[in-house]
Scaffold this motif. Structure first.
Motif, short mmCIF file in Angstrom:
data_model
loop_
_atom_site.label_atom_id
_atom_site.label_comp_id
_atom_site.label_asym_id
_atom_site.label_seq_id
_atom_site.Cartn_x
_atom_site.Cartn_y
_atom_site.Cartn_z
N LEU A 41 97.93 42.56 89.86
CA LEU A 41 98.02 44.01 90.02
C LEU A 41 96.71 44.59 90.57
O LEU A 41 95.64 44.14 90.20
CB LEU A 41 98.32 44.67 88.68
CG LEU A 41 99.67 44.34 88.04
CD1 LEU A 41 99.71 44.86 86.61
CD2 LEU A 41 100.80 44.92 88.87
N TYR A 84 94.08 50.16 88.74
CA TYR A 84 94.69 51.49 88.74
C TYR A 84 93.72 52.54 89.25
O TYR A 84 92.54 52.56 88.89
CB TYR A 84 95.17 51.88 87.33
CG TYR A 84 95.65 53.31 87.31
CD1 TYR A 84 96.87 53.63 87.87
CD2 TYR A 84 94.84 54.32 86.83
CE1 TYR A 84 97.31 54.95 87.91
CE2 TYR A 84 95.27 55.64 86.88
CZ TYR A 84 96.49 55.94 87.42
OH TYR A 84 96.91 57.24 87.48
N PHE A 98 97.21 56.36 93.21
CA PHE A 98 98.55 55.75 93.23
C PHE A 98 99.65 56.75 92.85
O PHE A 98 100.81 56.56 93.21
CB PHE A 98 98.65 54.61 92.22
CG PHE A 98 97.87 53.37 92.54
CD1 PHE A 98 97.28 53.16 93.77
CD2 PHE A 98 97.75 52.39 91.57
CE1 PHE A 98 96.58 52.01 94.04
CE2 PHE A 98 97.04 51.23 91.83
CZ PHE A 98 96.46 51.04 93.07
N ASP A 99 99.29 57.76 92.08
CA ASP A 99 100.30 58.61 91.47
C ASP A 99 101.25 59.26 92.47
O ASP A 99 102.40 59.50 92.15
CB ASP A 99 99.64 59.66 90.58
CG ASP A 99 99.04 59.06 89.32
OD1 ASP A 99 99.11 57.83 89.14
OD2 ASP A 99 98.48 59.83 88.52
N TYR A 131 103.23 55.04 94.51
CA TYR A 131 102.92 53.82 93.78
C TYR A 131 103.09 52.58 94.65
O TYR A 131 104.11 52.44 95.32
CB TYR A 131 103.81 53.72 92.53
CG TYR A 131 103.02 53.86 91.24
CD1 TYR A 131 102.17 54.92 91.05
CD2 TYR A 131 103.14 52.93 90.24
CE1 TYR A 131 101.45 55.06 89.89
CE2 TYR A 131 102.43 53.06 89.06
CZ TYR A 131 101.58 54.12 88.90
OH TYR A 131 100.85 54.24 87.75
N CYS A 138 103.20 47.73 91.49
CA CYS A 138 103.07 48.62 90.33
C CYS A 138 104.44 49.19 89.95
O CYS A 138 104.77 49.30 88.77
CB CYS A 138 102.09 49.73 90.64
SG CYS A 138 100.41 49.15 90.97
N LYS A 195 106.53 48.80 86.32
CA LYS A 195 107.17 49.89 85.60
C LYS A 195 108.65 49.59 85.37
O LYS A 195 109.17 49.80 84.27
CB LYS A 195 106.99 51.21 86.34
CG LYS A 195 105.56 51.74 86.30
CD LYS A 195 105.41 53.06 87.03
CE LYS A 195 106.08 54.21 86.35
NZ LYS A 195 105.55 54.58 85.02
N ASN A 219 94.50 47.50 82.40
CA ASN A 219 94.92 47.93 83.73
C ASN A 219 96.45 47.96 83.83
O ASN A 219 97.03 48.93 84.34
CB ASN A 219 94.33 46.99 84.79
CG ASN A 219 94.64 47.43 86.19
OD1 ASN A 219 94.34 48.56 86.58
ND2 ASN A 219 95.23 46.55 86.96
N ASP A 229 97.73 50.92 81.92
CA ASP A 229 97.48 52.16 82.66
C ASP A 229 98.49 52.34 83.78
O ASP A 229 99.03 53.43 83.98
CB ASP A 229 96.06 52.18 83.23
CG ASP A 229 94.99 52.32 82.15
OD1 ASP A 229 95.33 52.70 81.01
OD2 ASP A 229 93.82 52.05 82.45
N ILE A 230 98.77 51.28 84.51
CA ILE A 230 99.73 51.36 85.63
C ILE A 230 101.12 51.71 85.13
O ILE A 230 101.78 52.60 85.68
CB ILE A 230 99.74 50.03 86.41
CG1 ILE A 230 98.45 49.88 87.21
CG2 ILE A 230 100.96 49.95 87.33
CD1 ILE A 230 98.25 48.51 87.83
#
Length: 183
Positions: A44, A47, A51-52, A55, A59, A63, A89, A92-93
């Protein structure tokens, strides 16, 4: 009997990871209705809030894997008195962007093994703090801080100590009952 999908996060990337061996040992002790999927976290990107808006595909796959799971199992070593950066990390992702926390409401547990005398107690406490914030209901007891010694666990998850096997079976039994309260 319905299947319960468990997403397994092993915080060590090392080829001979003792925590991967611990994860495999837990899987061997679990009933067949639990299906374990090891979540790859080593490739990965780090983060960033950039990315928000868009993505990266890897990532997004992370999810989706978490969202498809019914339960979570975190198996962590202790690096410098905390959880490994690669594990943080991944968390967080999968918990971002704000409002799309893939972990929310999924029952979980935190365990770990180390060659150190205190096992992974501090890493687990830090991890528990993060997961509590992310709305992951965690099994509180029994706590699993395995002091790893040669011959305790092999690469297939066989347990070389009757006492450790009995202890881990007790953990697995409690974990299964915990997960079933939520699914």
């Amino acid at each position: 009997m319905s299947t319960i999908k468990v997403a397994v996060f092993v915080g060590s990337l090392r080829k001979e990871s003792i925590n991967k061996k611990l994860a495999l040992a837990v899987e061997r002790l679990a009933p067949k209705e639990l299906v374990f999927e090891h979540v790859p976290i080593g490739g990965l990107p780090l983060y960033t809030q950039d990315f928000d808006g868009d993505y990266p595909p890897e990532c997004g796959r992370l999810k989706q894997t978490v969202e498809a799971a019914d339960a979570l199992l975190f198996v962590t070593p202790e690096y410098n008195r905390s959880m490994p950066g690669v594990l943080k990390n991944a968390i967080d992702i999968a918990s971002r962007p704000w409002g799309t926390n893939s972990f929310a409401g999924k029952p979980g547990a935190v365990i770990g093994a180390s060659v150190g005398a205190t096992g992974t107690a501090l890493a687990q406490q830090h991890l528990r703090n993060v997961l509590a914030y992310l709305d992951v209901p965690l099994l509180g007891q029994p706590e699993v801080f395995i002091h790893f010694k040669d011959g305790l666990l092999d690469d297939q998850g066989h347990i070389g100590s009757e006492g450790t096997q009995k202890f881990l079976q007790g953990f697995v039994d409690r974990y299964v009952a915990w997960v079933k309260r939520f699914v």
